[in-house]
Enzyme design. Structure first.
Site, mmCIF file in Angstrom:
data_model
loop_
_atom_site.group_PDB
_atom_site.id
_atom_site.type_symbol
_atom_site.label_atom_id
_atom_site.label_comp_id
_atom_site.label_asym_id
_atom_site.label_seq_id
_atom_site.Cartn_x
_atom_site.Cartn_y
_atom_site.Cartn_z
ATOM 1 C CG ASP A 32 42.674 53.866 47.969
ATOM 2 O OD1 ASP A 32 42.501 54.265 49.139
ATOM 3 O OD2 ASP A 32 42.235 52.776 47.551
ATOM 4 C CE1 TYR A 67 43.886 47.020 49.106
ATOM 5 C CE2 TYR A 67 44.771 48.982 48.049
ATOM 6 C CZ TYR A 67 43.701 48.262 48.517
ATOM 7 O OH TYR A 67 42.440 48.786 48.381
ATOM 8 C CE LYS A 85 41.357 51.713 51.201
ATOM 9 N NZ LYS A 85 42.403 51.333 50.227
ATOM 10 C CG HIS A 137 40.785 47.727 54.229
ATOM 11 N ND1 HIS A 137 42.050 47.486 53.760
ATOM 12 C CD2 HIS A 137 39.977 47.615 53.150
ATOM 13 C CE1 HIS A 137 42.013 47.250 52.464
ATOM 14 N NE2 HIS A 137 40.759 47.314 52.079
ATOM 15 C CG LEU A 151 37.769 51.616 35.610
ATOM 16 C CD1 LEU A 151 39.171 51.541 35.023
ATOM 17 C CD2 LEU A 151 36.881 52.547 34.779
ATOM 18 C CB SER A 160 45.337 51.209 34.823
ATOM 19 O OG SER A 160 45.945 50.668 33.657
ATOM 20 C CB VAL A 161 49.881 47.928 35.928
ATOM 21 C CG1 VAL A 161 49.656 47.793 37.435
ATOM 22 C CG2 VAL A 161 49.284 46.733 35.185
ATOM 23 N NE ARG A 163 43.478 48.896 29.477
ATOM 24 C CZ ARG A 163 43.336 47.599 29.752
ATOM 25 N NH1 ARG A 163 43.781 47.113 30.898
ATOM 26 N NH2 ARG A 163 42.741 46.807 28.882
ATOM 27 C CG ASN A 212 41.585 54.828 32.910
ATOM 28 O OD1 ASN A 212 41.044 54.631 31.823
ATOM 29 N ND2 ASN A 212 42.026 53.839 33.671
HETATM 30 P P1 A2P Z 1 45.386 46.961 33.810
HETATM 31 O O1 A2P Z 1 45.838 47.265 35.211
HETATM 32 O O2 A2P Z 1 46.006 45.717 33.263
HETATM 33 O O3 A2P Z 1 45.502 48.143 32.888
HETATM 34 P P2 A2P Z 1 39.133 48.757 38.855
HETATM 35 O O4 A2P Z 1 39.813 50.063 39.023
HETATM 36 O O5 A2P Z 1 37.666 48.860 38.650
HETATM 37 O O6 A2P Z 1 39.456 47.755 39.949
HETATM 38 O O7 A2P Z 1 39.659 48.111 37.495
HETATM 39 C C1 A2P Z 1 40.981 47.738 37.342
HETATM 40 C C2 A2P Z 1 41.087 46.803 36.159
HETATM 41 O O8 A2P Z 1 40.604 47.460 34.991
HETATM 42 C C3 A2P Z 1 42.489 46.374 35.880
HETATM 43 O O9 A2P Z 1 42.457 45.019 35.521
HETATM 44 C C4 A2P Z 1 42.906 47.256 34.708
HETATM 45 O O10 A2P Z 1 43.822 46.582 33.872
HETATM 46 C C5 A2P Z 1 41.603 47.472 33.989
HETATM 47 N N1 A2P Z 1 41.534 48.773 33.323
HETATM 48 C C6 A2P Z 1 42.039 49.952 33.756
HETATM 49 N N2 A2P Z 1 41.782 50.931 32.881
HETATM 50 C C7 A2P Z 1 41.103 50.362 31.862
HETATM 51 C C8 A2P Z 1 40.577 50.860 30.649
HETATM 52 N N3 A2P Z 1 40.707 52.136 30.318
HETATM 53 N N4 A2P Z 1 39.922 49.978 29.837
HETATM 54 C C9 A2P Z 1 39.807 48.679 30.181
HETATM 55 N N5 A2P Z 1 40.277 48.152 31.309
HETATM 56 C C10 A2P Z 1 40.926 48.978 32.155
#
Ligand code: A2P
Length: 278
Positions: free
Chosen positions: A46, A51, A76, A109, A191, A233-234, A238, A242
């Site tokens: 997505d 972005y 979007k 969007h 998250l 996540s980057v 994770r 996830n």
């Molecule tokens: P990062 O990208 O540094 O791993 P959302 O999807 O709700 O917008 O959340 C994204 C944020 O949550 C990012 O800052 C990401 O950090 C962090 N994040 C992603 N996976 C996890 C996880 N399993 N536990 C804690 N934080 C997470």
């Protein structure tokens, strides 16, 4: 590798029940993260023109060994490109940046009701489906009254509405409005951007009970509600963990406890206020 089950949208298109978001990710990081996510089993990605990372996302998709037809790519149309002709042009520009012939889903969007162009924008999306540039169309950050207007004036019901939604902001009323029209709810920031509700003691207790992470518990909650979550996540570890959410189940009381955490954990703009700024 995880196999992600799909939900069939009201237009007959199949959408994997969890995807991957890239908000606030640079183009270079997006290529890296999307490649890692493809290897981990994600198939939905997505992005959005605003972005600024469509090139990066597209690069990972085009260079992947995963067939394009197995990937579900969402982008979007940005606020400044609303309007019929503007939207047709914006979609072509997105396809160009992504390096693909079509996107699987194209969303408006934000509604921008004061600008009052979202119905014309929607008509352009309908046209893009018949032109074969887009397989499925939907909206994002739309309130029930905006959706009702689209349906009244065009007869075409969006396949999805993508909104902020997580246990700390469960959108209970909006979800039930969507159900009434057969609209699938997509969740951005599922998250809570990694802050706030993930540290809530209720989430922690449920995570310990299942030997899972708080993020897995939150994403499993989305799946059981029938909401398609798009976590970002980057971090490779994770990204992989996830989507490890299809081999355990939350009980009904756990689902209710999570939904009842409260609504104090909103992390993004309230569409009602964003309307004025946009
Ligand atoms: P990062 O990208 O540094 O791993 P959302 O999807 O709700 O917008 O959340 C994204 C944020 O949550 C990012 O800052 C990401 O950090 C962090 N994040 C992603 N996976 C996890 C996880 N399993 N536990 C804690 N934080 C997470």
């Amino acid at each position: 590798m995880a196999q992600i089950p799909t939900v069939t949208l009201n237009d007959g298109v199949a959408l994997p029940r969890v995807g991957f978001g890239v908000f606030q990710v640079s183009p270079e990081e997006a290529t890296e993260a999307v490649s890692t996510a493809l290897d981990a089993g994600y198939r939905t990605f997505d992005t959005a023109s605003v972005y600024g990372n469509e090139e990066g996302v597209g690069k990972a998709i085009v260079s992947s060994e995963v067939a394009r037809s197995d990937i579900f790519l969402i982008t979007k149309v940005w606020n400044d490109d609303q309007g019929y002709d503007e939207t047709l042009r914006a979609c072509e520009a997105s396809l160009e940046r992504l390096g693909v012939e079509y996107v699987d889903q194209y969303l408006i969007h934000w509604p921008r009701p004061k600008l009052d162009r979202y119905v014309d924008t929607w008509k352009a999306l309908v046209r893009l489906v018949s032109d074969g540039r887009v397989r499925s169309i939907g909206v994002s950050n739309f309130a029930p009254e905006n959706i009702r207007r689209l349906v009244d004036e065009t007869g075409v019901v969006p396949a999805v509405n993508q909104v902020e939604l997580h246990p700390g902001f469960p959108q209970t009323e909006l979800r039930s409005f969507h159900e009434g029209l057969g609209i699938t709810t997509q969740a951005w920031s599922p998250l809570g951007r990694g802050q706030g509700f993930l540290g809530h003691p209720v989430v922690g207790a449920i995570a310990r009970a299942h030997d899972r992470t708080p993020a897995q518990v939150a994403l499993r909650w989305h799946v059981q509600l029938g909401v398609v979550a798009l976590p970002k996540s980057v971090t490779p570890e994770r990204i992989r963990s996830n989507i490890g959410i299809f081999d355990f189940e939350l009980t009904e009381p756990e689902m209710a406890q999570l939904t009842d955490i409260g609504t104090d954990f909103r992390v993004g703009p309230d569409p009602a206020l964003f309307f004025d700024m946009s």
